[in-house]
Design an enzyme around this catalytic site. Structure first.
Site, PDB file in Angstrom:
ATOM      1  CB  VAL A  52      -2.998   8.497  14.569  1.00  0.00           C
ATOM      2  CG1 VAL A  52      -1.868   9.408  14.943  1.00  0.00           C
ATOM      3  CG2 VAL A  52      -3.846   7.956  15.566  1.00  0.00           C
ATOM      4  CB  SER A  53      -4.054   5.443   9.990  1.00  0.00           C
ATOM      5  OG  SER A  53      -3.730   6.777   9.135  1.00  0.00           O
ATOM      6  CB  SER A  54      -3.742   2.327  12.951  1.00  0.00           C
ATOM      7  OG  SER A  54      -2.420   2.375  13.166  1.00  0.00           O
ATOM      8  CD  GLN A 105      -0.409   5.463  12.229  1.00  0.00           C
ATOM      9  OE1 GLN A 105      -1.316   5.872  12.112  1.00  0.00           O
ATOM     10  NE2 GLN A 105       0.549   5.594  11.404  1.00  0.00           N
TER      11      GLN A 105
END
Length: 87
Positions: free
Chosen positions: A70-72, A75
């Site tokens: 996931v990006s962050s 998430q």
């Protein structure tokens, strides 16, 4: 050795490998096939299991790797859901 009607002809083997019949004959002469029999008419017959092993040499040793990302940090719950689907 398997029954003769379950064995592959030289043309079938050539088609499986995408080569010409002469190439399969050369492979036989060079010892590439261990389980080749000759019929009463002196035609070659091949064990389908040996042909399959040659076409797919690492089929039993295959390793599958799953990757979830996931990006962050926000998430993180999505990451957990991805990991569950991969298992």
């Amino acid at each position: 050795m398997k029954e003769i009607h379950n064995l592959m002809t030289i043309g079938e083997v050539a088609g499986s490998f995408g080569v010409c019949v002469a190439t399969v004959r050369r492979w036989c002469k060079n010892g590439k096939f261990a389980r080749v029999i000759r019929t009463m008419g002196n035609q070659r017959r091949f064990d389908p299991d040996e042909v399959h092993e040659m076409l797919h040499p690492n089929s039993d040793k295959r390793i599958v790797v799953g990757y979830a990302r996931v990006s962050s940090y926000d998430q993180r719950s999505d990451l957990t859901a991805q990991a569950e689907r991969l298992c």
